[in-house]
Design a protein around this motif. Structure first.
Motif, short mmCIF file in Angstrom:
data_model
loop_
_atom_site.label_atom_id
_atom_site.label_comp_id
_atom_site.label_asym_id
_atom_site.label_seq_id
_atom_site.Cartn_x
_atom_site.Cartn_y
_atom_site.Cartn_z
N PRO A 132 -8.25 3.60 3.14
CA PRO A 132 -6.56 3.40 3.45
C PRO A 132 -6.58 2.56 4.52
O PRO A 132 -7.15 2.44 5.40
CB PRO A 132 -6.42 5.19 3.79
CG PRO A 132 -7.58 5.48 4.19
CD PRO A 132 -8.67 4.90 3.59
N SER A 150 0.87 -1.30 -0.12
CA SER A 150 -0.07 -0.08 -0.17
C SER A 150 0.86 1.49 0.16
O SER A 150 0.43 2.19 -0.70
CB SER A 150 -0.94 -0.05 1.47
OG SER A 150 -1.82 -1.22 1.07
N THR A 201 -1.08 2.93 3.53
CA THR A 201 -1.59 4.04 2.90
C THR A 201 -1.52 5.21 3.57
O THR A 201 -1.18 6.29 2.94
CB THR A 201 -3.08 4.05 2.38
OG1 THR A 201 -3.46 2.51 2.29
CG2 THR A 201 -3.34 4.60 1.05
N PRO A 243 -6.90 4.64 -2.33
CA PRO A 243 -6.96 5.66 -1.12
C PRO A 243 -8.19 5.87 -0.51
O PRO A 243 -8.43 6.53 0.50
CB PRO A 243 -6.42 6.95 -1.80
CG PRO A 243 -5.92 6.42 -3.34
CD PRO A 243 -6.63 5.15 -3.51
#
Lengths: 327, 304
Positions: free
Chosen positions: B253, B242, B257, B250
């Motif tokens: 997340p 990620s 992320t 996104p």
């Protein structure tokens, strides 16, 4: 020994052919090669002509043979995304990756062996405990987090070192190096630490465990009884005998370093092959992915071969022909 | 009650009670898992519901009131005014889901192939173990990346975002099955020589039943150890993918992320957007790892 080497080389060729097959399957069957070349207004007849010209209607085996022979000449097709020959793309980015990988591998080995020997010889010291604790964190931290935290501390807060890129590079004609300029060397420090830290802790723990094992052996006691100095016992006798597994692991880890350079290169925006690969995964740029797969497999196969050959140099027992009693 | 008492007296429980590291690790891991499961009830706000966001809250430092709105956030907010604590709780949920799902997938695949390789032997066993050997010589993160890239090639571009989380589970699972297969195969080979298996064969128990009901429970010990350490590895692998931008989209997340997003604000001084998700990931991975180490020491009498 010659038979052994020949057998190993034959095995390596088989592995490479299997990888080439996977790589070819990717190249040929993931997505439509024609659709990625032509525009939307191309007629069906033109598409068919292109299909014929690219040899996509030939038997699969013929296509595979063609793929392998082109790959041997360094032709891996055209990148979908960058519209440049993949072979050139990879070659232009390879020096950056190799410089980073070799330097971090070298430092991982030197510091790993040094810390490993130190912690094995001084088991109870506070410095040993500190090193061991830090190494536990080094093993548990994901590579990208190490990189990000290093950037935060040394590039953002202290502003000692640059956080991205290779700095100024010198073009030697066939090799663009960052080692000859101060900014190039400064740019190398953080990525090299990020890449090498995990391997260093691994080598350190291995050397420590092996040293503790060897130091208990009878011949060490005998060497001490002969009145040899500590330095000779520790480095001439003990360390020498720990090196076989250490060389194996270090060699195999060199392959991992090149693979992990994908992560490090992305964190530090290092213009190497790994960053190219990540972009090709994001954009499903199949020719680049297929070529990268072949490259990595080649690196792994060569490293495995070298490690096997190094055994003969390091361990004299292997040089003796196998007797029936040992087999 | 009797059963609980027996559990309390057992070897594993004794070793757990006498290992402070294991207790702390278990408290942290279980606490984070619970917080992730009950995130919708615990989290101060739903960070992905547009109505709960106020752009004016953006970049609020942790623990200090916002200059415009006067709202205070324990761990601060990101550029869009999302509460970091809430994004961590929701992010841990996705990280843990991917982690558990890929470990279960790798476990089922690895155990099945390991049992098959040991029981059938012959060319099936050789083939499985050859594939395992080749795969083991490459780092698993590289394998996961390759599988991820290939699988994306097969999915039409419009559905890639939705399918990302499943592709991620597939690729992490496929990159981790080898460990299980090798251990299960080795242990099964040992068990197959034991008297109870021969006895079962003699009285005519169906082979499938012998493998699943008699052998499998006896090889689960080491599998459990690998699965625990594998969970930590899977969480890290998910975060890495990620972070590299090839993992979950996104809009959903995970911790990786969040760290990727936080990195963008490092240079402008908003360190908390990066720091707290990173610490959450570290705590999660480290505690699960330590639990796995402890379990390995307990279940492996040779190391005592």
């Amino acid at each position: 020994m010659l038979a052994f080497i020949l057998r190993r080389i034959a095995q390596s060729v088989v592995v490479m052919l299997v990888v080439a097959l996977i790589s070819f399957t990717l190249f040929r069957f993931v997505g439509d090669p024609v659709a990625s070349i032509v525009g939307q207004e191309t007629s069906v007849a033109d598409r068919e002509a292109l299909r014929e010209r690219l040899g996509l209607n030939d038997p699969v085996l013929v296509q595979f043979a063609g793929y392998v022979s082109r790959a041997l000449q360094g032709d891996f097709g055209i990148s979908y995304r960058l519209q440049q020959p993949v072979g050139e793309l990879i070659l232009s980015r390879l020096p950056a990756t190799l410089e980073l990988a070799l330097i971090s591998g070298f430092f991982a080995f030197v510091f790993g062996v040094a810390f490993g020997v130190y912690t094995a010889l001084n088991r109870r010291g506070w410095l040993s405990n500190t090193i061991m604790t830090v190494s536990l964190i080094g093993v548990s931290l994901p590579t990208f987090l190490i990189g990000v935290l290093l950037i935060w501390v040394f590039a953002v807060e202290l502003q000692w070192l640059p956080s991205f890129g290779r700095g100024e590079v010198v073009d030697l004609g066939w090799w663009r190096t960052g080692l000859l300029t101060p900014s190039g060397r400064a740019s190398l420090i953080l990525p090299a630490i990020t890449l090498g830290l995990y391997q260093m802790t691994l080598i350190m723990r291995l050397v420590r465990a092996e040293m503790l094992e060897v130091l208990r052996a009878d011949y060490i006691k005998f060497a001490r009884a002969r009145g040899l100095s500590n330095r000779v016992v520790h480095f001439g006798h003990a360390l020498k005998n720990t090196l076989v597994p250490v060389i194996t692991i270090t060699g195999l880890q060199l392959g991992s370093i090149i693979a992990f350079s994908i992560i490090t290169e992305t964190v530090f925006q290092w213009p190497g092959v790994g960053a190219l690969f990540i972009q090709s995964v994001q954009f499903v740029d199949v020719p680049v992915m297929a070529a990268y797969l072949m490259l990595i497999a080649l690196v792994f196969v060569i490293i495995n071969l070298i490690v096997d050959l190094l055994y003969f140099a390091v361990d004299p027992r292997l040089r003796v022909e196998r007797t029936p009693a040992r087999a | 009650m009797n059963r609980l008492a027996r559990l309390w007296d057992s070897d594993i429980a004794w070793s757990f009670r006498h290992s402070p590291v294991a207790i702390v690790a278990a408290v942290v891991a279980v606490g984070m898992i619970f917080a992730a499961i009950f995130a919708p009830w615990i989290a101060p706000s739903d960070p992905f519901h547009p109505a709960s966001l106020n752009l004016m809250d953006g970049f609020t430092p942790p623990g200090t009131p916002n200059a415009f709105t006067g709202n205070t956030f324990l761990l601060g907010t990101d550029d869009q005014g999302r509460d970091i604590l809430s994004t961590i709780l929701y992010g841990a949920r996705i990280s843990l889901f991917v982690g558990f799902a890929s470990v279960i997938f790798a476990m089922v695949l690895g155990i099945s192939l390991g049992l098959l390789a040991a029981w059938k032997g012959g060319w099936v066993g050789t083939l499985v173990m050859r594939i395992a050997d080749v795969q083991l010589s490459f780092p698993s993160i590289l394998i996961a990346l390759l599988i991820f890239g290939v699988a994306r090639g097969f999915i039409p571009p419009g559905q890639r975002e939705q399918a990302a989380i499943w592709v991620l589970i597939l690729s992490i699972g496929l990159s981790e099955w080898v460990q299980y297969a090798r251990v299960v195969r080795g242990a099964t080979m040992v068990e197959m020589g034991r008297e109870y298996v021969q006895a079962a064969k003699v009285i005519g128990v169906h082979p499938v039943r012998i493998v699943l009901q008699h052998i499998l429970p006896n090889v689960m010990g080491p599998v459990l150890v690998i699965a625990t350490i594998g969970l930590a590895l899977a969480i890290i692998a998910e975060a890495t993918l990620s972070f590299l931008g090839v993992g979950v989209p996104p809009t959903q997340p995970s911790l990786g992320t969040l760290i990727r997003i936080g990195q963008q604000f490092l240079f402008s001084g908003e360190w908390w957007i990066l720091f707290f998700p990173a610490m959450a990931l570290l705590a999660l991975a480290l505690s699960v790892n330590l639990l796995g180490d402890w379990l390995r020491d307990v279940l492996n009498p040779r190391l005592r």
